[in-house]
Write an enzyme that holds these catalytic residues in place. Structure first.
Site, PDB file in Angstrom:
ATOM      1  CB  VAL A  12     -77.906 105.507 -37.832  1.00  0.00           C
ATOM      2  CG1 VAL A  12     -78.187 105.449 -39.524  1.00  0.00           C
ATOM      3  CG2 VAL A  12     -79.038 104.644 -37.142  1.00  0.00           C
ATOM      4  CG  PHE A 148     -82.380  96.879 -42.665  1.00  0.00           C
ATOM      5  CD1 PHE A 148     -83.725  96.929 -42.386  1.00  0.00           C
ATOM      6  CD2 PHE A 148     -81.766  97.168 -44.012  1.00  0.00           C
ATOM      7  CE1 PHE A 148     -84.632  97.158 -43.520  1.00  0.00           C
ATOM      8  CE2 PHE A 148     -82.657  97.368 -44.961  1.00  0.00           C
ATOM      9  CZ  PHE A 148     -84.146  97.595 -44.742  1.00  0.00           C
ATOM     10  CD  GLU A 151     -79.739 101.865 -29.816  1.00  0.00           C
ATOM     11  OE1 GLU A 151     -80.999 102.521 -29.976  1.00  0.00           O
ATOM     12  OE2 GLU A 151     -79.305 102.045 -28.687  1.00  0.00           O
ATOM     13  CB  CYS A 256     -85.990 101.445 -33.876  1.00  0.00           C
ATOM     14  SG  CYS A 256     -84.236 102.006 -33.680  1.00  0.00           S
ATOM     15  CE  LYS A 259     -87.560 106.619 -34.225  1.00  0.00           C
ATOM     16  NZ  LYS A 259     -87.616 106.681 -35.910  1.00  0.00           N
TER      17      LYS A 259
END
Ligand code: UGA
Length: 426
Positions: A12, A148, A151, A256, A259
């Site tokens: 990120v 947003f 990956e 993501c 979690k």
């Protein structure tokens, strides 16, 4: 053009820094890992991310990006400080804010007057206030600007997003953050911090819900003899449903969704709302790992102990080398625990996987299938579609494929005498 400090160079932070530099801003990225800082300073990218090498090279050439050790070295002269540090899952399912707080405490004393601190990390609702307190400065505004980014396609998601969300109680700070995105063709939405933070969790949890739903529909399809590929195609023509994010699989994972979905359930619980539905979404995902493992056992027959299984795919999805919360690992762990002898191949994984101590990771797809009784496809790498199936058929002890991504050409396999099973289709 503005001076931006980016704290944290994970996928990120690095994407944010490189893309802001691409848009013309002057960027300093900070990390606590000296080796990473050195490598990035030489233009070496430690992650698998489309286009990032090229954009980093261009930004370095133009002198618009630098990498430094320690947050204070980046923050001392900036107009904006982006917090892009991890928010791992705490023991109780909530997000652990300690890295965010530590970064804010560190940069607080050195930030120039009037700087804006921007939260890009995925943080629980109310974290804007936590950052304000950790900074300890009344002249600094804190803004939420959730990411947003998927990956693997993070650069394209940053530069061509569906929307940019900015949450702030300070209109001038929100407008200043919005100005950083000039050149990005997307609707820009300004709201309060709690709503911006909730948007991020709600979006991820909704997408995870869509996937658990479609995996549930796949189970129904198997029970009633329908084909889930046709079912989702037919559903997706309805524009209210849409075609995206409807591929069934071995469950959803990554750094993501698991979690954030657990964190949202926890946020709701702490706020007095029992989000049963969302807990059901999580349970369905665990069930999916079990279902896929059970299918493999069923194809082997009797006991799986000591039987040879081949696995193609270890990463949580294709085009990444990320193994965090990978459904492939969850499935293989279950098979390994029952004594299966597993050989796995993944184009992006070149050594043993810590969570799978008994699994041999091999260097090509043929080594994996040699003498195996079942091949299970767990990640949707495109190259699996082009592997020589005649060779696979010759090498396997029994011609059996469980295609947990519905990726391979079923008719080509059946023609070669394979017993083929997919997800939600026979
Ligand atoms: C996800 C979101 O898509 C991003 O919008 C978000 O910014 C990001 O999390 C984040 O919070 O940082 P990512 O974790 O990269 O991005 O992964 P996705 O591409 O969304 O895939 C998640 C999981 O769903 C993978 O295991 C994937 O294989 C699975 N999936 C996805 C399916 O099983 N079927 C599909 O149709 C799509």
């Amino acid at each position: 053009m503005s001076k931006i400090a980016v704290i944290g160079t994970g996928y990120v932070g690095l994407t944010t820094g490189v893309c802001f530099a691409h848009l013309g801003h002057e960027v300093i990225c900070a990390d606590i890992d000296p080796e990473k800082v050195d490598a990035l300073s030489r233009g070496e990218v430690p992650i698998l991310e489309a286009d990032i090498d090229r954009l980093l090279a261009e930004a370095r050439q133009a002198g618009r990006i630098r990498f430094v050790l320690g947050a204070t070295n980046a923050a001392a002269e900036c107009e904006f400080a982006y917090l892009c540090v991890p928010t791992p899952q705490g023991d109780d399912g909530s997000a652990d804010l300690s890295y965010v707080e530590a970064a804010a405490r560190e940069i607080g004393p050195v930030l120039p007057t009037g700087a804006v601190v921007v939260n890009k990390s995925t943080v629980p609702v109310g974290s804007t206030r936590v950052v304000e307190r950790a900074l300890g400065r009344s002249d600094i505004s804190v803004v939420s600007n959730p990411e947003f980014l998927r990956e693997g396609s993070a650069v394209s998601d940053f530069l061509n997003p569906d929307r940019v969300v900015i949450g702030s109680d300070h209109q001038d700070a929100a407008i200043r953050v919005a100005s950083l995105y000039v050149g990005v063709p997307a609707p820009l939405m300004v709201t309060d911090p709690a709503s911006a933070e909730t948007i991020k969790y709600a979006a991820n949890a909704f997408l995870a819900t869509k996937l658990s739903f479609v995996n549930g529909i796949a189970a129904v399809c198997e029970a009633v003899g329908a084909d889930v590929n046709d079912v989702v195609l037919g559903m997706g023509y309805d524009q209210r449903i849409g075609r995206e994010f409807l591929r069934p699989g071995p469950g959803w994972g990554g750094s993501c969704f698991p979690k954030d979905t657990r964190a949202l359930a926890r946020i709701a619980e702490d706020a007095g709302y029992d989000f049963k539905f969302l807990r059901g979404v999580l349970d369905l995902n665990d069930e999916q790992f079990e279902r896929v493992a059970a299918k493999v056992c069923d194809m082997v027959g009797e006991s799986i102990e000591g039987r040879k299984i081949a696995a193609w795919g270890l990463t949580f999805k294709a085009n990444t080398d990320d193994l965090r919360d990978s459904p492939a690992i969850e499935v293989l762990k279950r098979l390994s625990e029952q004594g299966a002898s597993i050989r796995a191949f993944d184009p992006a994984v070149h050594g043993p996987v810590a969570e799978l101590p008994g699994v041999e990771v091999v260097a090509d797809p043929f080594l994996a299938v040699d003498d195996a009784e079942v091949l299970v496809v767990l990640t949707e790498w495109d190259e699996f579609k082009w592997v020589d199936l005649d060779k696979v058929a010759d090498l396997m002890r029994r011609r059996q494929v469980l295609d947990a991504r519905n990726l391979l050409d079923r008719s080509m396999l059946v023609r070669r005498g394979f017993n083929y099973r997919g997800i939600g289709r026979s």
